[in-house]
Design an enzyme around this catalytic site. Structure first.
Site, PDB file in Angstrom:
ATOM      1  N   LYS A   1       0.819  -1.217   0.000  1.00 53.19           N
ATOM      2  CA  LYS A   1       0.000   0.000   0.000  1.00 53.19           C
ATOM      3  C   LYS A   1       0.854   1.269   0.000  1.00 53.19           C
ATOM      4  CE  LYS A   1      -4.254  -2.038   1.682  1.00 53.19           C
ATOM      5  NZ  LYS A   1      -3.819  -3.449   1.944  1.00 53.19           N
TER       6      LYS A   1
HETATM    7  C1  LIG Z   1      -4.458  -4.551   1.257  1.00 55.23           C
HETATM    8  C2  LIG Z   1      -3.733  -5.828   1.116  1.00 55.23           C
HETATM    9  C3  LIG Z   1      -4.166  -6.824   0.211  1.00 55.23           C
HETATM   10  C4  LIG Z   1      -5.431  -6.699  -0.611  1.00 55.23           C
HETATM   11  O1  LIG Z   1      -5.296  -5.749  -1.634  1.00 55.23           O
HETATM   12  P1  LIG Z   1      -6.602  -5.171  -2.386  1.00 55.23           P
HETATM   13  O2  LIG Z   1      -6.122  -4.050  -3.218  1.00 55.23           O
HETATM   14  O3  LIG Z   1      -7.526  -4.733  -1.273  1.00 55.23           O
HETATM   15  O4  LIG Z   1      -7.189  -6.278  -3.183  1.00 55.23           O
HETATM   16  C5  LIG Z   1      -3.383  -7.975   0.087  1.00 55.23           C
HETATM   17  N1  LIG Z   1      -2.259  -8.139   0.822  1.00 55.23           N
HETATM   18  C6  LIG Z   1      -1.805  -7.217   1.692  1.00 55.23           C
HETATM   19  C7  LIG Z   1      -0.555  -7.479   2.455  1.00 55.23           C
HETATM   20  C8  LIG Z   1      -2.523  -6.023   1.885  1.00 55.23           C
HETATM   21  O5  LIG Z   1      -2.072  -5.108   2.766  1.00 55.23           O
END
Ligand SMILES: *Cc1c(COP(=O)(O)O)cnc(C)c1O
Length: 466
Positions: free
Chosen positions: A114
């Site tokens: 993120k």
């Molecule tokens: C947020 C997250 C996801 C999921 O991603 P999306 O964009 O919500 O599908 C998967 N793995 C990790 C480690 C995350 O922080």
């Protein structure tokens, strides 16, 4: 570039409006009026270029009119070259088998993917607010991960105050420390007496209080913000280019919760990136996998797993894909979203399901599959996966149709972010990377609050008096 709402009842908006608003006024999600295409020559010209140069070409068409070329370049350099990432390639590929690669997206400050979008979003917000002479107050609730990524994105932003509520005593020590050890005057951590739902409800109440919302100029940086999607499309280009695109096709496997990350890959494909197969990995919260099996999106209750960032029953960004699948029929989309809200389910036609299956493959991992994938990959290659990444790798290997196409599985978090699950599966306790090695000794800054709207609003007002 103009943006339209999936629900069809809002005026077209500019990038700046879309960035600051997040959601469209009609409750829909913003989507570009049309996809900017890059032909094979334009993509080939990006081979061997830096991450920032690739990002400039990919993001450029979406921000045209809001940022000059030079402004965009400065923001990208500030974020990805002079910022808080610890690997020069940003999204390096590690080969673990013939034609199987891991794209590491954990070289940002909170060691999860993120950061790649939120670090850019923080700088972008601050820049646009500065130009407009405005300030915003970002308020959000977190069950662990998103909070620290948002805090890291906003620390040091001149025109943003950020308040993140977490349920006291209910986030892991690493997660709490990542939030509370950030010492910046515009960052405010609140440990709420309550659970995650209480935190979320309180944030909603603050947004619903119109006087408070306007006084504080409240804003959010949640996962439906369009700027986050487009910042994520960049690493799909970078990864595909490194493996020979546009001359050669590449496949990706993406552990999926809110459908943001995998939708960013789909955007890349719409722009001309030669993606062969796009595989969605879900854990036992498998609403997406069930949809691709049956054509019915049916909500169930959330079950806890060792990949908690995907413990979701509503994939909000799926609405963006659905809008295209329904050929922009907003009236039908609204009816389906209403069915989902009131009855917990909606259905697509068999022709639409067939089209969706041509765009995506979806596979689920049981808890045992996830642990076994961590164990097997480690035993065979020496590479340690975090549980989310393992869900993606399991899906990649189960759903793969053409082994001659290079396959990239996204590593969405560093294994040290989920040390207990990784140790249980592999016998190895992964250490935190150097820049976080002293995390648990850092001093914490956090305020405790009762679960009470009046007190919470007083706290926010007092904290941002300047
Ligand atoms: C947020 C997250 C996801 C999921 O991603 P999306 O964009 O919500 O599908 C998967 N793995 C990790 C480690 C995350 O922080």
């Amino acid at each position: 570039m103009k943006y339209i709402s999936t629900r069809g009842r809002s005026e077209p908006a500019s990038f700046e409006e879309v960035l600051l608003a997040g959601m469209a006024p009609d409750g829909g999600l913003y989507i570009p009026e049309c996809w900017p295409r890059m032909d094979e020559r334009a993509i080939a010209a990006l081979a061997g270029r830096s991450y920032v140069e690739v990002a400039h070409s990919v993001i450029g068409p979406y921000v045209a009119g809001a940022l000059s070329d030079e402004e965009l370049r400065c923001l990208l350099v500030k974020t990805y070259e002079e910022g808080n990432f610890t690997h020069k390639a940003l999204a390096p590929l590690v080969q673990v088998d013939s034609n199987l690669f891991i794209m590491e997206l954990f070289h940002g400050p909170t060691i999860a993917f993120k950061d790649y979008a939120l670090q850019f979003l923080g700088n972008l917000f601050d820049h646009i607010l500065e130009k407009r002479g405005e300030r915003v107050t970002i308020v959000g609730a977190t069950s662990g991960d998103t909070g620290s990524a948002a805090i890291e994105a906003c620390r040091g932003c001149k025109n943003i105050d950020i308040f993140i509520l977490h349920p006291k005593g209910r986030v892991s020590e690493v997660q709490r420390k990542q939030m509370t050890s950030v010492n910046a005057p515009n960052v405010h951590n609140i440990a709420l007496h309550g659970d995650f739902d209480d935190c979320q409800a309180l944030v909603k109440e603050m947004f619903a209080d119109e006087t408070f919302r306007k006084d504080m100029n409240l804003s959010a940086v949640n996962s439906i913000n369009w700027a986050r999607i487009i910042a994520q499309t960049v690493y799909y280009f970078a990864g595909a280019l490194a493996l020979g695109a546009p001359g050669r096709k590449v496949s990706f496997a993406v552990p999926t919760g809110n459908f943001g990350n995998v939708f960013a890959a789909y955007v890349g494909k719409q722009m001309g990136l030669p993606i062969d197969q796009l595989t969605i990995g879900t854990n036992r919260n498998d609403i997406l996998t069930r949809f691709f099996e049956t054509g019915a999106m049916t909500r169930e209750t959330v079950k806890p797993t060792i990949s908690p960032s995907m413990d979701i029953q509503v994939s909000s960004n799926f609405e963006r894909y659905l809008f295209g699948l329904l050929d922009h029929d907003s009236a039908r989309l609204c009816a389906m979203m209403n069915d989902f809200k009131t009855e917990g389910a909606f259905l697509v036609t068999s022709a639409e399901l067939e089209r969706a299956r041509a765009d995506f493959t979806a596979c689920r991992s049981s808890e045992e599959d996830t642990a076994a994938t961590i164990r097997t990959i480690h035993a065979e290659t020496g590479y340690l996966l975090d549980p989310h990444t393992a869900v993606g790798v399991h899906a990649a290997l189960t759903g793969r149709t053409d082994p001659s196409v290079p396959l990239v599985a996204l590593a969405c978090a560093h294994p040290a972010k989920f040390p207990d699950a990784v140790e249980k599966a592999s016998g190895i306790r992964p250490p935190l990377p150097d820049h976080l090695a002293d995390l648990l000794e850092r001093e914490e800054l956090v305020s405790e609050l009762e679960n009470d709207l009046v007190r919470a609003e007083e706290f926010v007002r007092a904290a941002i008096i300047r």
